[in-house]
Write a protein that holds these residues in place. Structure first.
Motif, PDB file in Angstrom:
ATOM      1  N   ILE A 118       0.833  -1.204   0.000  1.00 19.04           N
ATOM      2  CA  ILE A 118       0.000   0.000   0.000  1.00 19.04           C
ATOM      3  C   ILE A 118       0.873   1.261   0.000  1.00 19.04           C
ATOM      4  O   ILE A 118       0.622   2.219  -0.744  1.00 19.04           O
ATOM      5  CB  ILE A 118      -0.944   0.011   1.227  1.00 19.04           C
ATOM      6  CG1 ILE A 118      -1.788  -1.271   1.240  1.00 19.04           C
ATOM      7  CG2 ILE A 118      -1.835   1.240   1.213  1.00 19.04           C
ATOM      8  CD1 ILE A 118      -2.695  -1.445   0.056  1.00 19.04           C
TER       9      ILE A 118
ATOM     10  N   PHE B 212     -14.158   0.464   2.708  1.00 18.06           N
ATOM     11  CA  PHE B 212     -13.577  -0.679   2.014  1.00 18.06           C
ATOM     12  C   PHE B 212     -14.404  -1.033   0.789  1.00 18.06           C
ATOM     13  O   PHE B 212     -15.623  -0.901   0.791  1.00 18.06           O
ATOM     14  CB  PHE B 212     -13.508  -1.896   2.950  1.00 18.06           C
ATOM     15  CG  PHE B 212     -12.399  -1.808   3.964  1.00 18.06           C
ATOM     16  CD1 PHE B 212     -11.663  -0.643   4.122  1.00 18.06           C
ATOM     17  CD2 PHE B 212     -12.092  -2.900   4.768  1.00 18.06           C
ATOM     18  CE1 PHE B 212     -10.648  -0.554   5.053  1.00 18.06           C
ATOM     19  CE2 PHE B 212     -11.083  -2.829   5.702  1.00 18.06           C
ATOM     20  CZ  PHE B 212     -10.363  -1.643   5.849  1.00 18.06           C
TER      21      PHE B 212
ATOM     22  N   ILE C  76     -11.284  -5.441  -1.343  1.00 18.78           N
ATOM     23  CA  ILE C  76     -10.805  -5.628   0.021  1.00 18.78           C
ATOM     24  C   ILE C  76     -11.620  -6.726   0.710  1.00 18.78           C
ATOM     25  O   ILE C  76     -11.067  -7.590   1.397  1.00 18.78           O
ATOM     26  CB  ILE C  76     -10.868  -4.301   0.815  1.00 18.78           C
ATOM     27  CG1 ILE C  76      -9.916  -3.288   0.172  1.00 18.78           C
ATOM     28  CG2 ILE C  76     -10.516  -4.529   2.272  1.00 18.78           C
ATOM     29  CD1 ILE C  76      -9.898  -1.933   0.828  1.00 18.78           C
TER      30      ILE C  76
ATOM     31  N   LEU D 167      -9.941  -9.956   2.432  1.00 18.56           N
ATOM     32  CA  LEU D 167     -10.035 -10.198   3.873  1.00 18.56           C
ATOM     33  C   LEU D 167     -10.417 -11.635   4.204  1.00 18.56           C
ATOM     34  O   LEU D 167     -10.078 -12.144   5.266  1.00 18.56           O
ATOM     35  CB  LEU D 167     -11.049  -9.244   4.522  1.00 18.56           C
ATOM     36  CG  LEU D 167     -10.631  -7.776   4.606  1.00 18.56           C
ATOM     37  CD1 LEU D 167     -11.706  -6.965   5.329  1.00 18.56           C
ATOM     38  CD2 LEU D 167      -9.293  -7.609   5.305  1.00 18.56           C
TER      39      LEU D 167
ATOM     40  N   ALA E 193      -3.426 -11.472   2.352  1.00 19.03           N
ATOM     41  CA  ALA E 193      -4.198 -10.391   1.736  1.00 19.03           C
ATOM     42  C   ALA E 193      -3.510  -9.912   0.466  1.00 19.03           C
ATOM     43  O   ALA E 193      -4.162  -9.636  -0.542  1.00 19.03           O
ATOM     44  CB  ALA E 193      -4.353  -9.228   2.721  1.00 19.03           C
TER      45      ALA E 193
ATOM     46  N   TRP F  88      -8.000   2.382  -6.199  1.00 22.38           N
ATOM     47  CA  TRP F  88      -8.437   2.752  -4.856  1.00 22.38           C
ATOM     48  C   TRP F  88      -8.230   4.243  -4.641  1.00 22.38           C
ATOM     49  O   TRP F  88      -7.292   4.824  -5.155  1.00 22.38           O
ATOM     50  CB  TRP F  88      -7.609   2.017  -3.783  1.00 22.38           C
ATOM     51  CG  TRP F  88      -7.802   0.536  -3.727  1.00 22.38           C
ATOM     52  CD1 TRP F  88      -8.458  -0.249  -4.627  1.00 22.38           C
ATOM     53  CD2 TRP F  88      -7.299  -0.335  -2.714  1.00 22.38           C
ATOM     54  NE1 TRP F  88      -8.401  -1.556  -4.247  1.00 22.38           N
ATOM     55  CE2 TRP F  88      -7.694  -1.637  -3.070  1.00 22.38           C
ATOM     56  CE3 TRP F  88      -6.567  -0.151  -1.545  1.00 22.38           C
ATOM     57  CZ2 TRP F  88      -7.382  -2.746  -2.287  1.00 22.38           C
ATOM     58  CZ3 TRP F  88      -6.246  -1.243  -0.769  1.00 22.38           C
ATOM     59  CH2 TRP F  88      -6.662  -2.531  -1.143  1.00 22.38           C
TER      60      TRP F  88
ATOM     61  N   THR G 176      -9.288   5.168   1.077  1.00 19.65           N
ATOM     62  CA  THR G 176      -9.483   3.730   1.221  1.00 19.65           C
ATOM     63  C   THR G 176      -8.169   3.039   1.579  1.00 19.65           C
ATOM     64  O   THR G 176      -8.123   2.176   2.460  1.00 19.65           O
ATOM     65  CB  THR G 176     -10.044   3.145  -0.092  1.00 19.65           C
ATOM     66  OG1 THR G 176     -11.354   3.664  -0.281  1.00 19.65           O
ATOM     67  CG2 THR G 176     -10.099   1.633  -0.050  1.00 19.65           C
ATOM     68  N   ALA G 177      -7.100   3.469   0.910  1.00 20.43           N
ATOM     69  CA  ALA G 177      -5.798   2.852   1.183  1.00 20.43           C
ATOM     70  C   ALA G 177      -5.381   3.082   2.621  1.00 20.43           C
ATOM     71  O   ALA G 177      -4.906   2.167   3.303  1.00 20.43           O
ATOM     72  CB  ALA G 177      -4.746   3.414   0.228  1.00 20.43           C
TER      73      ALA G 177
ATOM     74  N   PHE H 244      -7.377   0.979   4.945  1.00 18.61           N
ATOM     75  CA  PHE H 244      -6.908  -0.402   4.843  1.00 18.61           C
ATOM     76  C   PHE H 244      -5.675  -0.602   5.730  1.00 18.61           C
ATOM     77  O   PHE H 244      -5.561  -1.601   6.448  1.00 18.61           O
ATOM     78  CB  PHE H 244      -6.573  -0.689   3.369  1.00 18.61           C
ATOM     79  CG  PHE H 244      -6.297  -2.133   3.053  1.00 18.61           C
ATOM     80  CD1 PHE H 244      -7.292  -3.095   3.200  1.00 18.61           C
ATOM     81  CD2 PHE H 244      -5.056  -2.531   2.579  1.00 18.61           C
ATOM     82  CE1 PHE H 244      -7.035  -4.426   2.891  1.00 18.61           C
ATOM     83  CE2 PHE H 244      -4.798  -3.859   2.274  1.00 18.61           C
ATOM     84  CZ  PHE H 244      -5.793  -4.808   2.428  1.00 18.61           C
TER      85      PHE H 244
ATOM     86  N   TRP I 252      -6.761  -0.589   9.369  1.00 15.89           N
ATOM     87  CA  TRP I 252      -7.371  -1.878   9.695  1.00 15.89           C
ATOM     88  C   TRP I 252      -6.304  -2.893  10.096  1.00 15.89           C
ATOM     89  O   TRP I 252      -6.410  -3.574  11.103  1.00 15.89           O
ATOM     90  CB  TRP I 252      -8.170  -2.375   8.494  1.00 15.89           C
ATOM     91  CG  TRP I 252      -8.653  -3.782   8.608  1.00 15.89           C
ATOM     92  CD1 TRP I 252      -7.986  -4.919   8.244  1.00 15.89           C
ATOM     93  CD2 TRP I 252      -9.904  -4.220   9.140  1.00 15.89           C
ATOM     94  NE1 TRP I 252      -8.738  -6.026   8.503  1.00 15.89           N
ATOM     95  CE2 TRP I 252      -9.932  -5.637   9.057  1.00 15.89           C
ATOM     96  CE3 TRP I 252     -11.032  -3.565   9.674  1.00 15.89           C
ATOM     97  CZ2 TRP I 252     -11.016  -6.395   9.491  1.00 15.89           C
ATOM     98  CZ3 TRP I 252     -12.109  -4.328  10.096  1.00 15.89           C
ATOM     99  CH2 TRP I 252     -12.096  -5.713  10.011  1.00 15.89           C
TER     100      TRP I 252
ATOM    101  N   ALA J 164     -10.207   1.941  11.209  1.00 15.02           N
ATOM    102  CA  ALA J 164     -10.358   2.089   9.759  1.00 15.02           C
ATOM    103  C   ALA J 164     -11.434   3.126   9.453  1.00 15.02           C
ATOM    104  O   ALA J 164     -11.266   3.984   8.580  1.00 15.02           O
ATOM    105  CB  ALA J 164     -10.702   0.746   9.129  1.00 15.02           C
TER     106      ALA J 164
ATOM    107  N   TYR K 167     -10.794   6.604   7.533  1.00 11.84           N
ATOM    108  CA  TYR K 167     -11.448   6.842   6.249  1.00 11.84           C
ATOM    109  C   TYR K 167     -12.179   8.181   6.243  1.00 11.84           C
ATOM    110  O   TYR K 167     -11.984   9.012   5.357  1.00 11.84           O
ATOM    111  CB  TYR K 167     -12.411   5.705   5.932  1.00 11.84           C
ATOM    112  CG  TYR K 167     -13.119   5.883   4.613  1.00 11.84           C
ATOM    113  CD1 TYR K 167     -12.433   5.727   3.418  1.00 11.84           C
ATOM    114  CD2 TYR K 167     -14.468   6.230   4.570  1.00 11.84           C
ATOM    115  CE1 TYR K 167     -13.068   5.905   2.198  1.00 11.84           C
ATOM    116  CE2 TYR K 167     -15.113   6.414   3.361  1.00 11.84           C
ATOM    117  CZ  TYR K 167     -14.416   6.246   2.173  1.00 11.84           C
ATOM    118  OH  TYR K 167     -15.036   6.436   0.973  1.00 11.84           O
TER     119      TYR K 167
END
Lengths: 83, 617
Positions: B376, B507, B511, B515, B525, B555, B559-560, B563, B566, B605, B609
């Protein structure tokens, strides 16, 4: 004979452990202290005290070993300063 | 001993150089397993006596006495006494004693000799003792103790031949019938001190390297600065040094793919090999260099003796959240992998602190997260230098580690306050002398870690990627459908079910798809995304494009980042959950761990976001 608590021992001064208040030390720590050779009669030297603004933990030479401990335990160990 | 290979156990205090001696005697031919029923590591290996007879050597966990403080020490006691179910009693002992710490180590030696097994004493690290100004007469020791004593320097392989020939001698002698009447602790201590005093011929000041180094490394301010700098260098190195070897591994795998594409007709088997096996396993193996660099630092810190100083420096800060410097060592190991970290908590005497440490260990950024982070960061963070030697990407990685640490500390404070309800922690630890590590010990340690990782890549990760490939490849999308293969597949339909739950935290469908298999292990992943995009690629050209740029195109930055957030918290590793169950003797704590970590992951997350979105990212 005036006794000094191990945590009050001035840096780089040597002393001999005279009495230890085992009742003031939790059992598991007391057991580990003995395992590490910290018992009545052993020679000790205060090496380091604390980090940043805290005065905890302290490092002590016990015989030929260096041991790190918290002041709370050290305050239950009474030593006699060597000349 | 009729027919069977004699078993010889190496026993000694922690910091006696026992493992170096074991490595020097057995070389790389070691077997690492667990003792039956417990998760204590059992290291064994073979060597040959001077007369050619083989012996089996067993490296017992370091202990201070036969009255155990910890699970490790209990194993040592039980094996020595022949009370360990499933482990035969050793035929002889090699007692490893640090020449520079005779008074203390002799106490355990005296206790062990009293058990009546044939014994040879390895007076180890005599070179370090000499450096410190100690001269010791081994013959005095042998006379006083009544057993053979051999001076050794394990790290330079000195004295090993003599040790083995002595061992051969005591093994052929019959066991002494009379066992000394057990002495009490006070008698043992007095005797140890008396013998040490007689055996030490001369004692001068020596060069006191340890004292001088400690003055710097345990300095109230300087010591903290040095530790932080060291950790920063460590994490920068994980990035900086790994670039070239990662490139080699990547080009190796892409060459393999090309060969297969050239040799095989297009079809299901070729897709299985290239899209499934190579894309999946390859995208994980590529992180081997980073994992090895991290382990290199940890092994070096341990072998030099610095690790306990780091514990000293960290103790007061850990005390603020109800932990101690003892927790620092397992937690630092958890940066490589939570499993050895959780196993290392056995050295923590306080059971509440041990439990709290186990529960937060998965928050330390382990090497399995690196593949995810690297992917990422590589895709979304520009590779700029924002200062000499400080890269933007390295800085983001450092921040991710930091979030994990802060999260862990907060979690520890809450757990110690409300869950274990611990009143106070304790800190009591021996700080060994500094020493130069033996390169071959470090190399052996690295090799063992690399092997474990590759075995994982070859088993769990291989199986997970193959299953995922199948879930992604079937059923085949109809030729005239507007849906892509990924969306049409079984996995795509499962992901459809998960998607609504994770949509609120930014997400997407990809994703959700990644997951599912990442439950087995986080790094899957990456291979899951790799497999998904390889299959979704419409032409060769797109498939050849590496994964990072594909993600960057699909993405949003928000979002990245979500992620990444998370993965700081999510407990996605079946092995960690399993080892937690084993170490806490039940399902209560692993379930607690999984629930609180998923809750944290979801919250982190989501917050990430929506914060990012509000900044227009």
């Amino acid at each position: 004979m005036s006794l000094v608590q191990l945590d009050d021992l001035p840096l780089n001064s040597q002393a001999r452990v005279r009495t230890i208040d085992w009742a003031a030390i939790p059992e598991s720590e007391g057991h580990r202290l003995r395992s590490l050779g910290l018992e009545e009669g052993v020679e000790v030297e205060a090496l380091h005290k604390g980090i940043l603004l805290w005065r905890d933990p302290i490092a002590v030479r016990v015989g030929r070993m260096r041991i790190a401990m918290r002041r709370k335990v050290a305050s239950a160990i009474f030593c006699e300063l060597s000349k | 001993m009729s027919g069977t290979v004699p078993l010889v156990a190496l026993v000694g205090n922690p910091n006696s150089g026992k493992s170096s001696l074991f490595n020097a005697l057995t070389g790389a031919r070691q077997k690492i397993a667990n003792y039956p029923g417990v998760t204590v590591e059992r290291k064994s290996g073979r060597t040959a006596l001077p007369d050619g007879r083989p012996v089996e050597l067993l490296d017992l966990p370091g202990a201070y006495s036969l009255q155990p403080d910890s699970l490790d020490e209990a194993v040592t006691r039980d094996v020595v006494l022949g009370k360990f179910a499933g482990q035969r009693r050793p035929d002889a002992l090699v007692i490893v004693v640090d020449a520079g710490n005779l008074d203390n180590h002799l106490r355990f030696a005296i206790e062990l000799i009293g058990q009546g097994l044939p014994v040879v004493i390895a007076l180890n690290m005599v070179d370090l003792a000499e450096r410190d100004g100690l001269e010791i007469d081994p013959t005095v020791l042998a006379d006083e103790l009544g057993v053979p004593v051999v001076s050794t320097v394990a790290v330079r392989k000195r004295g090993l031949e003599r040790l083995l020939s002595m061992l051969s001698e005591v093994l052929s002698q019959s066991r002494p019938d009379e066992v000394d009447a057990p002495e009490n602790r006070k008698q043992i201590t007095d005797r140890a001190h008396r013998i040490a005093k007689r055996a030490i011929i001369s004692e001068t000041q020596g060069r006191q390297w340890t004292k001088r180094l400690d003055a710097i490394l345990l300095h109230p301010v300087g010591g903290v600065a040095i530790l932080l700098a060291l950790l920063f260098v460590m994490f920068q190195a994980v990035y900086g040094w790994s670039e070239a070897p990662i490139g080699w591994i990547e080009s190796g795998f892409s060459a393999l793919t090309e060969t297969i594409n050239a040799q095989m007709p297009n079809g299901i088997l070729r897709s299985f090999l290239t899209d499934g096996v190579i894309a999946g396993v390859g995208s994980v193996v590529v992180f081997l260099p980073q994992i090895l660099i991290l382990f290199l630092f940890i092994l070096l810190l341990e072998a030099t003796g610095y690790m306990t100083r780091a514990a000293f420096v960290m103790d007061r800060m850990m005390a603020a959240v109800g932990l101690s410097g003892h927790s620092f060592i397992p937690l630092l190991s958890s940066f490589a992998c939570a499993i050895p970290g959780i196993m290392a908590t056995r050295s923590i005497m306080d059971q509440k602190e041990r439990l709290a440490t186990i529960l937060i260990a998965p928050l330390m950024t382990c090497s399995a997260r690196l593949p995810v982070y690297t992917l990422i960061i590589g895709a979304f963070i520009p590779a700029q230098n924002i200062g000499p030697g400080i890269g933007m990407q390295g800085l983001v990685l450092f921040a991710l580690y930091l979030f994990g640490i802060v999260g862990a500390m907060l979690a520890a404070a809450v757990i110690q306050r409300f869950v274990t309800q611990s009143r106070s922690s304790s800190f009591l630890i021996e700080m060994p002398r500094y020493q130069l590590p033996r390169p071959s010990d470090i190399a052996l340690g690295l090799w063992q870690r690399a092997w474990v990782f590759l075995r994982r890549a070859g088993t769990i990760i291989f199986v997970a990627t193959v299953i995922l490939w199948a879930l992604l490849s079937f059923p085949k999308v109809p030729v005239n459908s507007t849906q892509s293969q990924v969306e049409y597949s079984i996995a795509g339909r499962i992901a459809d079910g998960i998607e609504p739950i994770i949509r609120p935290i930014g997400f997407n469908h990809d994703i959700a798809l990644a997951l599912i298999p990442a439950m087995a292990a986080r790094e899957v992943a990456v291979s899951a995304l790799g497999t998904a995009y390889a299959i979704d690629a419409e032409d060769e050209e797109q498939a050849a494009m590496s994964l990072g740029p594909q993600l960057a195109a699909k993405w949003s930055l928000a979002t990245a980042l979500a992620f990444l957030a998370w993965f700081i918290f999510a407990p996605q590793c079946i092995s960690t959950i399993a080892v937690t169950r084993r170490e806490t003797n039940g399902w209560k704590w692993p379930i607690f761990m999984v629930v609180y970590l998923f809750a944290l992951a979801y919250a982190a997350a989501g917050i990430t976001y929506w914060t990012a979105v509000s900044f227009g990212l």
